[in-house]
Design a protein around this motif. Sequence first.
Motif, mmCIF file in Angstrom:
data_model
loop_
_atom_site.group_PDB
_atom_site.id
_atom_site.type_symbol
_atom_site.label_atom_id
_atom_site.label_comp_id
_atom_site.label_asym_id
_atom_site.label_seq_id
_atom_site.Cartn_x
_atom_site.Cartn_y
_atom_site.Cartn_z
ATOM 1 N N ILE A 405 5.790 75.624 46.975
ATOM 2 C CA ILE A 405 6.249 76.953 46.549
ATOM 3 C C ILE A 405 7.203 77.544 47.577
ATOM 4 C CG2 ILE A 405 5.482 79.335 46.119
ATOM 5 C CD1 ILE A 405 2.888 78.053 44.953
ATOM 6 N N SER A 406 6.926 77.336 48.858
ATOM 7 C CA SER A 406 7.813 77.843 49.910
ATOM 8 C C SER A 406 9.185 77.203 49.812
ATOM 9 C CB SER A 406 7.207 77.574 51.287
ATOM 10 O OG SER A 406 6.011 78.303 51.464
ATOM 11 N N LEU A 412 11.160 77.486 52.964
ATOM 12 C CA LEU A 412 11.000 76.193 53.634
ATOM 13 C C LEU A 412 12.245 75.372 53.338
ATOM 14 C CD1 LEU A 412 8.899 74.435 55.249
ATOM 15 C CD2 LEU A 412 8.234 73.469 53.037
ATOM 16 N N PRO A 413 12.945 74.852 54.365
ATOM 17 C CA PRO A 413 14.244 74.211 54.125
ATOM 18 C C PRO A 413 14.173 72.829 53.516
ATOM 19 C CG PRO A 413 13.704 74.126 56.456
ATOM 20 C CD PRO A 413 12.653 74.975 55.812
ATOM 21 N N SER A 432 10.958 81.037 38.682
ATOM 22 C CA SER A 432 9.643 81.616 38.369
ATOM 23 C C SER A 432 8.764 80.602 37.645
ATOM 24 C CB SER A 432 9.801 82.890 37.525
ATOM 25 O OG SER A 432 10.428 82.597 36.278
ATOM 26 N N GLU A 433 9.342 79.822 36.740
ATOM 27 C CA GLU A 433 8.574 78.793 36.029
ATOM 28 C C GLU A 433 8.081 77.718 36.990
ATOM 29 O OE1 GLU A 433 11.439 80.000 35.039
ATOM 30 O OE2 GLU A 433 11.333 80.571 32.917
ATOM 31 N N LEU A 434 8.936 77.310 37.921
ATOM 32 C CA LEU A 434 8.533 76.281 38.878
ATOM 33 C C LEU A 434 7.432 76.785 39.809
ATOM 34 C CD1 LEU A 434 12.027 74.791 39.840
ATOM 35 C CD2 LEU A 434 10.341 73.850 38.258
ATOM 36 N N ASN A 438 3.718 75.068 40.160
ATOM 37 C CA ASN A 438 3.193 74.588 41.442
ATOM 38 C C ASN A 438 1.891 75.287 41.817
ATOM 39 O OD1 ASN A 438 5.037 72.581 43.098
ATOM 40 N ND2 ASN A 438 6.403 73.866 41.876
ATOM 41 N N LYS A 439 1.730 76.520 41.420
ATOM 42 C CA LYS A 439 0.456 77.205 41.643
ATOM 43 C C LYS A 439 -0.666 76.531 40.863
ATOM 44 C CE LYS A 439 2.098 81.855 42.819
ATOM 45 N NZ LYS A 439 2.186 83.279 42.394
#
Length: 600
Positions: A405-406, A412-413, A432-434, A438-439
């Motif tokens: 998510i980061s 997160l790079p 937002s969907e991704l 991932n959550k």
Amino acid sequence: MATITEKIAALRDDEPYYSFEFFPPKTDSGVQNLIARLRRMAQLSPLFVNITWGAGGSTSAKSLDLAKLCHSELKLATCLHLTCTNMAKEVIDEALRDAKAAGIRNILALRGDPPRGDEYWTPPDSQEFMHAVDLVKYIRQSYGDYFCVGVAAYPEGYADGSNPEAQDFLLDLPYLAEKTAAGADFIMTQLFFDTDRFIEFEKKLRDHKSGLFKSIPIIPGLLPINTYQSFIRTAKLSHAHIPEAILEKLNAIPNADDEQVKQMGVEILVEMISRIYSETEHRVRGFHFYTLNLERTTAMILDRSNVVHAPTRIPAEAAKPVAGTQSIDSVIADVKGLEVSEKAAPSMTTEASWDDFPNGRWGDPRSPAYGEIDGYGITLHVPALKALELWGEPKSTDDISKLFISYITGTLPVLPWSEEEGLSAETKLIESELVRLNKLGYWTVASQPSINGLRSDDPVFGWGPHNGYIFQKALIEFFLPQSTWLQLKRRLQTSDSISYYACNAKNDFLSNMTASDVNAVTWGVFPNREVVQPTIIEEQSFKAWSEEAFGIWREWQRLYPKSSDSWKLLDTIHDSYFLVSIVHHDYVNEKALWDFLLQI
């Protein structure tokens, strides 16, 4: 057949020459079509060809087979790469024996880069081959002067990625001198774009007090520019400095138009060759092209250069690609008698597009350029210490989800499956969907939204020639636990608008398509051209990618002490998760795929 140095010696003192480099593609059909391409490019009369050797000998069989074909069937002086990093002595002995038995007399002796910096590299237990100089000495001791041996040099200084600012050619000079003194016959450089730095590098070598470099052939390695993105990516991976003047020329091209970039790239390379040949007073007269298995741009450079001008042209009635997936060994046995299945072979238009939109795992797996080798094999793309700093010590699947998510949200790079280039602009449209997926534990490693007829000069989605229209289907690829996959599979089987592939680390493979099915997921319609589909997804490429994708979990695992919580977590994930690739065919409805997945 004469060695490389014997062929150079047979030329006039100032006569230019050139050579090509090829690598074994990841897919069998890519290998077959490379053979057809090799037969055409042989007509450009290179002085010799190089065949690369995958990290750790991962492509050793295919590399040797391609080298045999070039030497025996195409009658080209052939140079086989050979690396010694993490290589058992038996593997090196076998490669040298096989090369000699095949009549191959040229070896480029390389250490092979550690996957992620020296702190992450474990030398072979015997530690017999720690550096390229050890390999050079061994070849000389074992085979005398049978092999003509080349070594690598870095005009801008060697970099392992951990500290590019520390690159300094003068620091590398003692090692190059040692390799040369051990018996090197020629020097070939890493790719570069800074002509001034190479000219300075060459002069310092010639003036070196040892006298070792006074007359040894120094061959610059040149990378033809095919697309803007591949140019930037390869320069970054190789830590090659891009002069501001070159960047300005390429950045001035509207929307990085592929054809204009290619034409400008040809001009840049032609100018580099001319300057090097002139300003070294013809001491440098050989030029090595890192073709990336592509022919068009290299042929254009040779056509336009006044220095290295091809004596022949690729004929218009060039051989069609070879269809099927027969082993390369059977092809080598009778390459001249190959027959093409008209039904199975890609069209000539498709073949031409391989050079227009090359490489990458999303390319056409039938392309000779599919599975571009960068010399590192499976890698995390960042040094170990930096990886630990970025990803910490995950102890639960929730920790893994937070990392994904980061990355999606831009804090997160890089992730183990990505490079430090950030997400593409189009990903913002489905961010937002991704995040929601991932959550839920769907760890996404690739995705794209659907679009229906945007102009080809669109700042986000545009590609290809002007005045065209772009289309693409929504796709997503993710890791998920076996239990979740079984639930998802039942839902997928209820839809006739979705195609999927799934595989785990044990190679348990499932799909609702046949092996011959091909999904075009990106295509464009342009004036005076057939429909172009540079991005397809099908079984062969998915299987090749899944092996690499699961291998990356193992590479990440190696960052941690064995039996630590992080090591155990990543081990469990590797063994129990599935990689799933889904394409939704309703590209007119931009919400179709995301509604389907988020309703589960």
